[in-house]
Enzyme design. Structure first.
Site, PDB file in Angstrom:
ATOM      1  N   TYR A 115     116.035 -22.103 -24.104  1.00 20.70           N
ATOM      2  CA  TYR A 115     115.124 -21.685 -23.043  1.00 20.70           C
ATOM      3  C   TYR A 115     115.758 -20.518 -22.297  1.00 20.70           C
ATOM      4  O   TYR A 115     116.562 -20.689 -21.390  1.00 20.70           O
ATOM      5  CB  TYR A 115     114.844 -22.858 -22.097  1.00 20.70           C
ATOM      6  N   ASP A 153     111.612 -21.167 -26.171  1.00 15.18           N
ATOM      7  CA  ASP A 153     110.943 -20.172 -25.348  1.00 15.18           C
ATOM      8  C   ASP A 153     111.968 -19.076 -25.047  1.00 15.18           C
ATOM      9  O   ASP A 153     112.834 -19.246 -24.200  1.00 15.18           O
ATOM     10  CB  ASP A 153     110.444 -20.837 -24.068  1.00 15.18           C
TER      11      ASP A 153
END
Length: 263
Positions: A115, A153
């Site tokens: 992330y 992500d």
């Protein structure tokens, strides 16, 4: 081996507040063909995460997690149908406790849930993002010769095909030339963006849309959820798709799961 990644935008919301009998993360886990699922932005400590995922764990999923040092922010995890043989955090004094990187060995693969910070152009937040990117690249150089995939992500749209409104975001974090060049250089070392490899020269497939306005209905999205596979593993890729909800009302995150099958 099938691997999926999804930024859940808050694990408790994904399994409760945005769930109905047939909607949400838990029903999706029952239906998915994935062997491994990487989660980002859980916004929960280890105990809260295990409690939210208790039905899935009772169904046989194994869980590893890295909770965030700041309450209610970040948090990454990996669910696997196979035993998890080992877990590792990012080798960085600055980021090890941030809940942004978790690497596991499972089912014969090394899988990491990543992330990347959102960043903000020309601020300290962007400098922090760049330091995290450098730490991840260092680890990827060590993993490149094995069977490894880093999912998550990345908060970077690599090319104009990866963001609908690219002209309006040229000076904004997530589409800065320096960020895009970093990804270009990473891929030049041998890592493969396997979704793009299977969907060349097309817009998308996008994986994130704002909750606001008509972004989802108009497919005005960003492709920022990547599977970056080592050369040996990328050679085994079979298929890749984004599990996009049919309607705005059926969304349980502002991201959609991205799933890749390796032979």
């Amino acid at each position: 081996m099938t691997v999926s990644t999804i930024n859940v935008n808050g694990i408790r919301a994904a399994v409760k507040q945005r769930s109905t009998d047939n909607l949400g993360l838990l029903p999706w886990l029952k239906e998915t063909t994935a062997d491994v699922v990487c989660l980002q932005e859980t916004r929960a400590d280890d105990d809260q995460l295990a409690d939210a995922l208790a039905p899935a764990l009772a169904d046989g999923w194994n869980l590893a997690s890295a909770d965030p040092h700041l309450k209610g922010r970040n948090g990454v995890a990996v669910l696997s149908r196979h035993p998890i043989a080992a877990t590792r955090l990012i080798a960085s004094d600055e980021f090890a406790a941030h809940g942004r990187y978790l690497e596991v060995d499972t089912g014969g693969l090394t899988v990491a849930s990543v992330y990347v910070p959102t960043g903000e152009a020309e601020t300290d937040r962007q400098l922090e993002k760049e330091r995290f990117m450098a730490a991840v690249a260092t680890r990827m150089a060590e993993l490149r010769d094995g069977d490894a995939v880093l999912c998550g992500d990345w908060n970077i749209a690599h090319t104009e095909n990866d963001i609908k409104n690219w002209k309006g975001n040229l000076k904004k974090a997530g589409f800065l030339p320096s960020e895009r060049q970093w990804l270009t250089e990473l891929l030049a070392t041998g890592w493969v963006d396997v979704v793009r490899a299977l969907h060349p020269d097309v817009a998308g497939p996008y994986s994130w849309w704002s909750w606001r306005g008509k972004a989802f209905d108009n497919d005005a999205g960003w492709r920022i959820d990547y599977h970056l596979a080592s050369p040996a593993l990328a050679a085994r890729v079979v298929s890749a798709h984004v599990d996009r909800a049919e309607l705005y009302a059926l969304r349980w995150s502002d991201h959609s799961p991205v799933t890749v099958q390796f032979g």
